[in-house]
Design an enzyme around this catalytic site. Structure first.
Site, PDB file in Angstrom:
ATOM      1  N   HIS A  12     -38.384  18.981  21.432  1.00  0.00           N
ATOM      2  CA  HIS A  12     -38.207  18.370  22.759  1.00  0.00           C
ATOM      3  C   HIS A  12     -36.773  18.558  23.236  1.00  0.00           C
ATOM      4  O   HIS A  12     -36.516  18.826  24.407  1.00  0.00           O
ATOM      5  CB  HIS A  12     -38.518  16.872  22.713  1.00  0.00           C
ATOM      6  CG  HIS A  12     -39.899  16.545  22.256  1.00  0.00           C
ATOM      7  ND1 HIS A  12     -40.987  16.613  23.077  1.00  0.00           N
ATOM      8  CD2 HIS A  12     -40.360  16.150  21.057  1.00  0.00           C
ATOM      9  CE1 HIS A  12     -42.074  16.259  22.406  1.00  0.00           C
ATOM     10  NE2 HIS A  12     -41.710  15.977  21.171  1.00  0.00           N
ATOM     11  N   ASP A  69     -26.463  14.345  18.792  1.00  0.00           N
ATOM     12  CA  ASP A  69     -26.959  13.136  18.139  1.00  0.00           C
ATOM     13  C   ASP A  69     -27.098  12.064  19.207  1.00  0.00           C
ATOM     14  O   ASP A  69     -26.175  11.838  19.991  1.00  0.00           O
ATOM     15  CB  ASP A  69     -26.050  12.671  17.004  1.00  0.00           C
ATOM     16  CG  ASP A  69     -26.859  11.869  15.977  1.00  0.00           C
ATOM     17  OD1 ASP A  69     -27.878  12.373  15.495  1.00  0.00           O
ATOM     18  OD2 ASP A  69     -26.486  10.720  15.678  1.00  0.00           O
ATOM     19  N   PHE A 149     -40.453  12.155  25.050  1.00  0.00           N
ATOM     20  CA  PHE A 149     -40.655  11.885  23.621  1.00  0.00           C
ATOM     21  C   PHE A 149     -39.916  10.599  23.244  1.00  0.00           C
ATOM     22  O   PHE A 149     -39.247   9.984  24.075  1.00  0.00           O
ATOM     23  CB  PHE A 149     -40.166  13.067  22.769  1.00  0.00           C
ATOM     24  CG  PHE A 149     -38.671  13.282  22.789  1.00  0.00           C
ATOM     25  CD1 PHE A 149     -38.046  13.880  23.874  1.00  0.00           C
ATOM     26  CD2 PHE A 149     -37.880  12.873  21.715  1.00  0.00           C
ATOM     27  CE1 PHE A 149     -36.665  14.068  23.895  1.00  0.00           C
ATOM     28  CE2 PHE A 149     -36.496  13.064  21.731  1.00  0.00           C
ATOM     29  CZ  PHE A 149     -35.892  13.656  22.827  1.00  0.00           C
ATOM     30  N   GLY A 150     -40.047  10.236  21.968  1.00  0.00           N
ATOM     31  CA  GLY A 150     -39.275   9.119  21.430  1.00  0.00           C
ATOM     32  C   GLY A 150     -39.495   7.823  22.201  1.00  0.00           C
ATOM     33  O   GLY A 150     -40.628   7.390  22.425  1.00  0.00           O
TER      34      GLY A 150
HETATM   35  P1  ITT Z   1     -32.164  16.505  15.299  1.00  0.00           P
HETATM   36  O1  ITT Z   1     -31.304  15.597  14.439  1.00  0.00           O
HETATM   37  O2  ITT Z   1     -32.850  17.585  14.517  1.00  0.00           O
HETATM   38  O3  ITT Z   1     -31.442  17.021  16.503  1.00  0.00           O
HETATM   39  P2  ITT Z   1     -33.661  14.075  15.798  1.00  0.00           P
HETATM   40  O4  ITT Z   1     -34.971  13.791  16.473  1.00  0.00           O
HETATM   41  O5  ITT Z   1     -33.477  13.590  14.379  1.00  0.00           O
HETATM   42  O6  ITT Z   1     -33.381  15.640  15.915  1.00  0.00           O
HETATM   43  P3  ITT Z   1     -31.502  12.315  16.538  1.00  0.00           P
HETATM   44  O7  ITT Z   1     -30.968  12.236  15.149  1.00  0.00           O
HETATM   45  O8  ITT Z   1     -30.538  12.501  17.656  1.00  0.00           O
HETATM   46  O9  ITT Z   1     -32.539  13.492  16.727  1.00  0.00           O
HETATM   47  O10 ITT Z   1     -32.439  11.050  16.678  1.00  0.00           O
HETATM   48  C1  ITT Z   1     -32.532  10.330  17.755  1.00  0.00           C
HETATM   49  C2  ITT Z   1     -33.889   9.669  17.895  1.00  0.00           C
HETATM   50  O11 ITT Z   1     -33.735   8.942  19.122  1.00  0.00           O
HETATM   51  C3  ITT Z   1     -35.056  10.634  18.120  1.00  0.00           C
HETATM   52  O12 ITT Z   1     -35.811  10.863  16.969  1.00  0.00           O
HETATM   53  C4  ITT Z   1     -35.883   9.889  19.162  1.00  0.00           C
HETATM   54  O13 ITT Z   1     -36.693   8.930  18.540  1.00  0.00           O
HETATM   55  C5  ITT Z   1     -34.819   9.172  19.960  1.00  0.00           C
HETATM   56  N1  ITT Z   1     -34.395   9.969  21.124  1.00  0.00           N
HETATM   57  C6  ITT Z   1     -33.416  10.909  21.185  1.00  0.00           C
HETATM   58  N2  ITT Z   1     -33.324  11.427  22.414  1.00  0.00           N
HETATM   59  C7  ITT Z   1     -34.276  10.807  23.157  1.00  0.00           C
HETATM   60  C8  ITT Z   1     -34.687  10.909  24.495  1.00  0.00           C
HETATM   61  O14 ITT Z   1     -34.131  11.771  25.338  1.00  0.00           O
HETATM   62  N3  ITT Z   1     -35.687  10.124  24.909  1.00  0.00           N
HETATM   63  C9  ITT Z   1     -36.271   9.244  24.072  1.00  0.00           C
HETATM   64  N4  ITT Z   1     -35.955   9.095  22.789  1.00  0.00           N
HETATM   65  C10 ITT Z   1     -34.957   9.866  22.324  1.00  0.00           C
END
Ligand code: ITT
Length: 191
Positions: A12, A69, A149-150
């Site tokens: 995403h 991050d 997402f998320g």
């Molecule tokens: P990478 O470390 O591989 O980049 P990750 O998904 O682990 O991917 P993060 O450590 O930055 O990314 O985790 C942040 C979490 O916060 C992610 O898994 C989502 O649940 C949430 N998140 C991050 N960006 C978001 C967005 O734009 N909208 C909604 N939720 C988000």
């Protein structure tokens, strides 16, 4: 063409960053540079974790790269889940479970203020710099929307009445934490 490695395993994020950067950039994935293992994210802050990811890739490849991050910082929860946003409810990246936990933690809470914060660590020519993007908003009382997402189904950006998950990718990118951070990144890369 600016060629740069994006140190993420989150598809995403890749789609969002590609859309904001537009043409003129070739984003190289971790898989394409032969990094298939999980990069440890053991930092206590978003800045530390962004650095850990970018430095890991730079040390392995010597290529220009950046890492994102991101954390959701909820005021009534003293900034949680913050740096732990990915693994809030479980060990994995279980978006549904994370959203359920967040709603439970905020049950009955009137203060629903929150913000998304993205820190990008860029390593270019061996030199590291950080940019940040923030969007303020509130946490809804129930999920809505299927885009993004998320935590997107629960996050309503200030000045809007729909969650990020009810917005098109273009609408989200125009106001989001990541959209803002990537716009700053592009300014640096164009210099
Ligand atoms: P990478 O470390 O591989 O980049 P990750 O998904 O682990 O991917 P993060 O450590 O930055 O990314 O985790 C942040 C979490 O916060 C992610 O898994 C989502 O649940 C949430 N998140 C991050 N960006 C978001 C967005 O734009 N909208 C909604 N939720 C988000």
């Amino acid at each position: 063409m600016i060629k740069i490695v994006f140190a993420t395993n989150n598809a995403h994020k890749i789609a969002e960053v590609k859309a904001v950067l537009g043409e003129g950039y070739e984003l190289v994935t971790l898989k394409e540079v032969g990094i298939t293992e999980d990069i440890p994210e053991t930092g206590a802050t978003l800045d530390e974790n962004a650095s850990l990811k970018a430095r890991y890739v730079y040390n392995r490849t010597g290529l220009d790269c950046f890492a994102d991050d991101t954390g959701l910082e909820v005021e009534a929860l003293n900034g949680a889940p913050g740096v732990h946003s990915a693994r809030y409810a479980t060990d994995g990246h279980d978006f549904k479970a994370n959203n359920r936990k967040l709603l439970n933690e905020l049950q009955g809470a009137d203060n629903r203020r929150a913000r998304f914060r993205t820190v990008i660590s860029l390593i270019r020519g061996g030199v590291e710099q950080h940019v940040e993007g923030i969007v303020e908003g509130t946490i809804a009382r129930e999920e809505s929307g299927a885009e993004g997402f998320g935590y997107d189904p629960l996050f309503i950006p200030t000045g809007h009445d729909r969650s990020f998950a009810e917005m098109s990718a273009e609408e989200k990118n125009a106001i989001s934490h990541r959209g803002r951070a990537v716009a700053k990144l592009a300014t640096i890369l164009q210099k």
